[in-house]
Motif scaffolding. Structure first.
Motif, PDB file in Angstrom:
ATOM      1  N   SER A  62      -5.102  -2.901  -5.386  1.00  9.08           N
ATOM      2  CA  SER A  62      -4.510  -2.125  -4.296  1.00  9.08           C
ATOM      3  C   SER A  62      -3.038  -2.476  -4.121  1.00  9.08           C
ATOM      4  O   SER A  62      -2.199  -1.592  -3.883  1.00  9.08           O
ATOM      5  CB  SER A  62      -5.278  -2.371  -2.996  1.00  9.08           C
ATOM      6  OG  SER A  62      -6.640  -2.009  -3.131  1.00  9.08           O
ATOM      7  N   GLU A  63      -2.706  -3.764  -4.240  1.00  8.88           N
ATOM      8  CA  GLU A  63      -1.303  -4.187  -4.090  1.00  8.88           C
ATOM      9  C   GLU A  63      -0.411  -3.563  -5.160  1.00  8.88           C
ATOM     10  O   GLU A  63       0.757  -3.247  -4.902  1.00  8.88           O
ATOM     11  CB  GLU A  63      -1.200  -5.711  -4.159  1.00  8.88           C
ATOM     12  CG  GLU A  63      -1.586  -6.406  -2.866  1.00  8.88           C
ATOM     13  CD  GLU A  63      -1.326  -7.901  -2.903  1.00  8.88           C
ATOM     14  OE1 GLU A  63      -0.543  -8.349  -3.772  1.00  8.88           O
ATOM     15  OE2 GLU A  63      -1.912  -8.617  -2.079  1.00  8.88           O
ATOM     16  N   GLU A  65      -0.516  -0.699  -6.172  1.00  6.18           N
ATOM     17  CA  GLU A  65      -0.173   0.640  -5.682  1.00  6.18           C
ATOM     18  C   GLU A  65       0.539   0.593  -4.334  1.00  6.18           C
ATOM     19  O   GLU A  65       0.741   1.630  -3.695  1.00  6.18           O
ATOM     20  CB  GLU A  65      -1.448   1.497  -5.566  1.00  6.18           C
ATOM     21  CG  GLU A  65      -2.288   1.556  -6.825  1.00  6.18           C
ATOM     22  CD  GLU A  65      -1.512   2.055  -8.029  1.00  6.18           C
ATOM     23  OE1 GLU A  65      -0.649   2.934  -7.847  1.00  6.18           O
ATOM     24  OE2 GLU A  65      -1.759   1.558  -9.153  1.00  6.18           O
ATOM     25  N   GLY A  66       0.887  -0.620  -3.868  1.00  7.66           N
ATOM     26  CA  GLY A  66       1.620  -0.750  -2.613  1.00  7.66           C
ATOM     27  C   GLY A  66       0.762  -0.752  -1.365  1.00  7.66           C
ATOM     28  O   GLY A  66       1.275  -0.654  -0.250  1.00  7.66           O
ATOM     29  N   GLU A  67      -0.567  -0.887  -1.520  1.00 11.87           N
ATOM     30  CA  GLU A  67      -1.469  -0.916  -0.365  1.00 11.87           C
ATOM     31  C   GLU A  67      -1.933  -2.343  -0.126  1.00 11.87           C
ATOM     32  O   GLU A  67      -2.532  -2.967  -1.005  1.00 11.87           O
ATOM     33  CB  GLU A  67      -2.676   0.000  -0.586  1.00 11.87           C
ATOM     34  CG  GLU A  67      -3.596   0.070   0.617  1.00 11.87           C
ATOM     35  CD  GLU A  67      -4.728   1.069   0.448  1.00 11.87           C
ATOM     36  OE1 GLU A  67      -5.334   1.447   1.459  1.00 11.87           O
ATOM     37  OE2 GLU A  67      -5.006   1.458  -0.700  1.00 11.87           O
ATOM     38  N   MET A  68      -1.663  -2.868   1.068  1.00 13.55           N
ATOM     39  CA  MET A  68      -2.017  -4.232   1.408  1.00 13.55           C
ATOM     40  C   MET A  68      -3.327  -4.257   2.196  1.00 13.55           C
ATOM     41  O   MET A  68      -3.411  -3.664   3.278  1.00 13.55           O
ATOM     42  CB  MET A  68      -0.897  -4.897   2.218  1.00 13.55           C
ATOM     43  CG  MET A  68       0.448  -4.871   1.517  1.00 13.55           C
ATOM     44  SD  MET A  68       0.391  -5.722  -0.091  1.00 13.55           S
ATOM     45  CE  MET A  68       1.939  -5.176  -0.827  1.00 13.55           C
ATOM     46  N   LEU A  69      -4.327  -4.913   1.651  1.00 12.71           N
ATOM     47  CA  LEU A  69      -5.635  -5.001   2.298  1.00 12.71           C
ATOM     48  C   LEU A  69      -5.948  -6.444   2.678  1.00 12.71           C
ATOM     49  O   LEU A  69      -5.368  -7.385   2.137  1.00 12.71           O
ATOM     50  CB  LEU A  69      -6.724  -4.463   1.362  1.00 12.71           C
ATOM     51  CG  LEU A  69      -6.551  -3.014   0.884  1.00 12.71           C
ATOM     52  CD1 LEU A  69      -7.712  -2.618  -0.019  1.00 12.71           C
ATOM     53  CD2 LEU A  69      -6.441  -2.053   2.057  1.00 12.71           C
ATOM     54  N   GLN A  94     -10.699   1.697   4.295  1.00  9.96           N
ATOM     55  CA  GLN A  94     -10.173   1.506   2.944  1.00  9.96           C
ATOM     56  C   GLN A  94     -10.638   0.189   2.336  1.00  9.96           C
ATOM     57  O   GLN A  94     -10.793   0.080   1.110  1.00  9.96           O
ATOM     58  CB  GLN A  94      -8.640   1.595   2.928  1.00  9.96           C
ATOM     59  CG  GLN A  94      -7.915   0.615   3.833  1.00  9.96           C
ATOM     60  CD  GLN A  94      -7.590   1.203   5.189  1.00  9.96           C
ATOM     61  OE1 GLN A  94      -8.462   1.798   5.832  1.00  9.96           O
ATOM     62  NE2 GLN A  94      -6.347   1.054   5.623  1.00  9.96           N
ATOM     63  N   GLU A  95     -10.887  -0.838   3.174  1.00 11.63           N
ATOM     64  CA  GLU A  95     -11.398  -2.112   2.662  1.00 11.63           C
ATOM     65  C   GLU A  95     -12.876  -1.992   2.308  1.00 11.63           C
ATOM     66  O   GLU A  95     -13.319  -2.532   1.286  1.00 11.63           O
ATOM     67  CB  GLU A  95     -11.160  -3.209   3.704  1.00 11.63           C
ATOM     68  CG  GLU A  95      -9.688  -3.569   3.823  1.00 11.63           C
ATOM     69  CD  GLU A  95      -9.300  -4.203   5.147  1.00 11.63           C
ATOM     70  OE1 GLU A  95      -8.145  -4.655   5.252  1.00 11.63           O
ATOM     71  OE2 GLU A  95     -10.131  -4.236   6.079  1.00 11.63           O
ATOM     72  N   ASN A 129      -9.060   8.384   4.295  1.00 13.15           N
ATOM     73  CA  ASN A 129      -7.774   9.001   3.958  1.00 13.15           C
ATOM     74  C   ASN A 129      -7.756  10.465   4.417  1.00 13.15           C
ATOM     75  O   ASN A 129      -8.624  11.242   4.045  1.00 13.15           O
ATOM     76  CB  ASN A 129      -7.532   8.914   2.448  1.00 13.15           C
ATOM     77  CG  ASN A 129      -6.127   9.319   2.052  1.00 13.15           C
ATOM     78  OD1 ASN A 129      -5.635  10.368   2.439  1.00 13.15           O
ATOM     79  ND2 ASN A 129      -5.478   8.475   1.263  1.00 13.15           N
ATOM     80  N   ASP A 210      -4.663  11.169  -5.736  1.00 12.55           N
ATOM     81  CA  ASP A 210      -4.293   9.784  -5.450  1.00 12.55           C
ATOM     82  C   ASP A 210      -5.402   8.888  -5.988  1.00 12.55           C
ATOM     83  O   ASP A 210      -6.530   9.332  -6.197  1.00 12.55           O
ATOM     84  CB  ASP A 210      -4.128   9.591  -3.937  1.00 12.55           C
ATOM     85  CG  ASP A 210      -3.463   8.261  -3.578  1.00 12.55           C
ATOM     86  OD1 ASP A 210      -2.898   7.621  -4.489  1.00 12.55           O
ATOM     87  OD2 ASP A 210      -3.504   7.865  -2.394  1.00 12.55           O
ATOM     88  N   ARG A 214      -5.907   2.810  -9.651  1.00 14.52           N
ATOM     89  CA  ARG A 214      -7.057   1.951  -9.361  1.00 14.52           C
ATOM     90  C   ARG A 214      -8.286   2.369 -10.162  1.00 14.52           C
ATOM     91  O   ARG A 214      -9.018   1.519 -10.693  1.00 14.52           O
ATOM     92  CB  ARG A 214      -7.354   1.977  -7.849  1.00 14.52           C
ATOM     93  CG  ARG A 214      -6.369   1.155  -7.031  1.00 14.52           C
ATOM     94  CD  ARG A 214      -6.369   1.518  -5.569  1.00 14.52           C
ATOM     95  NE  ARG A 214      -5.697   2.799  -5.345  1.00 14.52           N
ATOM     96  CZ  ARG A 214      -5.535   3.356  -4.149  1.00 14.52           C
ATOM     97  NH1 ARG A 214      -6.004   2.748  -3.072  1.00 14.52           N
ATOM     98  NH2 ARG A 214      -4.912   4.518  -4.040  1.00 14.52           N
TER      99      ARG A 214
END
Length: 373
Positions: A62-63, A65-69, A94-95, A129, A210, A214
């Motif tokens: 995820s990181e 792609e710029g998504e911080m979980l 999302q998590e 989403n 999108d 991932r």
């Protein structure tokens, strides 16, 4: 320059198999080492190790792609899905979605690929989403699917994928190729070549609005698992995330050509590095279990909290190692109490101390655990 999918011969990729062959041998050898290392962990701890490795991959893919979980929330969701005790930590959609996808990849590695699997993964990834039109299906819009950067008035186009009207046909060919190139398929390919081509091929079609990166990395994991006969558990996304620029540069360069030898060498070396990372993490996890066995019941609540935080940092440990200031911040305690707690941990052999005064730093004393084997 033409994109790869516009060139005569697509999707027949060319490569120098001899350049990859030594890497294939190393991959198979190290796969045996990883399998052997995991078998050294007892059944209960193996479930926890699996959660550690899967949650790391979920966070890192995820990181990229710029998504911080939140890693702990993902772990909580993974525990719940595996029927293990889970804390009541809040888990965002999302998590929960990425956790469900990681379990699905792990549990269905052996199954042939089909469109419904890809749609299922996409629904999981896009859970919650509301910004894309189609979830659980290929992109239908008429606009060009482009990877761009820069200002909106002067965009840099890194890649343009096939138009949406071609995607169903392209993906039917992709699914057929994936299954035919499997170990039991009629056009079976070696592990690293198959995973490398499979990832680049999928990313070049870019079939979803999108989540393509991932899902593309998930396909590489599924491919490798099928070639070694069990889930690989290698830290692929964890390794890619260390240098995402090189990853994207390699993808961009090889989405303009059907000669993919350099891409396959890069991706194969990344997989080999990921295997070594997994071996280190398995060894670290075994040391962690032995550490807690040795010091069970010997720490107060503050010490337990700080030690757990140190272990969460992984084999690399705290950047710059643990300081008294770190301890005060994590434990939410006074300097005097932190000093006493740290001295006690050193005396018990749980931590080692280096430096003097404000340069004093503390690290987990895993060497002492190994000496007791």
């Amino acid at each position: 320059m033409k994109w790869n999918w516009t060139q005569a011969g697509w999707p027949q990729f060319t490569y120098d198999a001899a350049a990859i062959e030594p890497l294939e041998r190393r991959f198979l050898l190290t796969s045996g080492e990883v399998i052997g290392a995991v078998r050294h962990v007892n059944d209960d701890d193996r479930n926890l190790l699996r959660i550690e490795l899967l949650s790391d991959e979920a966070v890192k893919t995820s990181e990229i792609e710029g998504e911080m979980l939140d890693r702990l929330s993902i772990q909580s969701s993974l525990c719940g899905q595996l029927g293990l005790d889970a804390n009541a930590r809040p888990v965002r959609p999302q998590e929960r979605g990425i956790a469900e996808m990681m379990i699905d990849i792990y549990d269905t590695w052996f199954a042939p690929l089909d469109h419904q699997t890809l749609f299922r993964w996409h629904r999981m990834l896009m859970m919650g989403n509301r910004h894309i039109g189609v979830i659980g299906g290929y992109r239908p819009h008429g606009d060009a699917m482009q990877i761009v950067s820069g200002h909106h008035d002067k965009p840099i186009i890194h890649f343009e994928a096939p138009p949406s009207r071609q995607v169903p046909g392209e993906m039917t060919s992709y699914v057929e190729w994936f299954n035919k190139s499997s170990p039991k398929g009629e056009l079976s390919l070696p592990a690293l070549i198959r995973a490398g081509i499979g990832h680049l091929y999928f990313e070049s079609i870019h079939p979803f609005e999108d989540g393509n990166g991932r899902i593309g990395r998930a396909l590489a994991e599924k491919s490798l698992a099928q070639n070694i006969g069990q889930p690989s558990l290698i830290a692929l996304a964890y390794t890619i995330e260390r240098d995402p620029k090189t990853y994207y540069d390699q993808l961009e360069r090889h989405q303009r050509t059907l000669d993919v030898t350099e891409w396959l060498v890069y991706f194969a070396e990344t997989i080999l590095e990921a295997q070594q990372t997994t071996l280190k993490r398995v060894a670290f996890y075994i040391d962690k279990a032995r550490f807690y066995d040795r010091f069970r019941g010997q720490f107060n609540e503050r010490q337990e909290k700080v030690v757990a935080c140190m272990f969460r940092e992984g084999p690399a440990g705290f950047k710059g190692d643990l300081s008294a200031e770190n301890y005060i911040s994590i434990a939410r305690t006074s300097r005097a109490t932190a000093t006493r707690d740290l001295h006690d941990l050193v005396e018990k052999g749980a931590l080692t101390r280096t430096g003097l005064r404000r340069h004093t730093r503390y690290t987990l004393n895993l060497a002492a655990v190994k000496k007791t084997e």
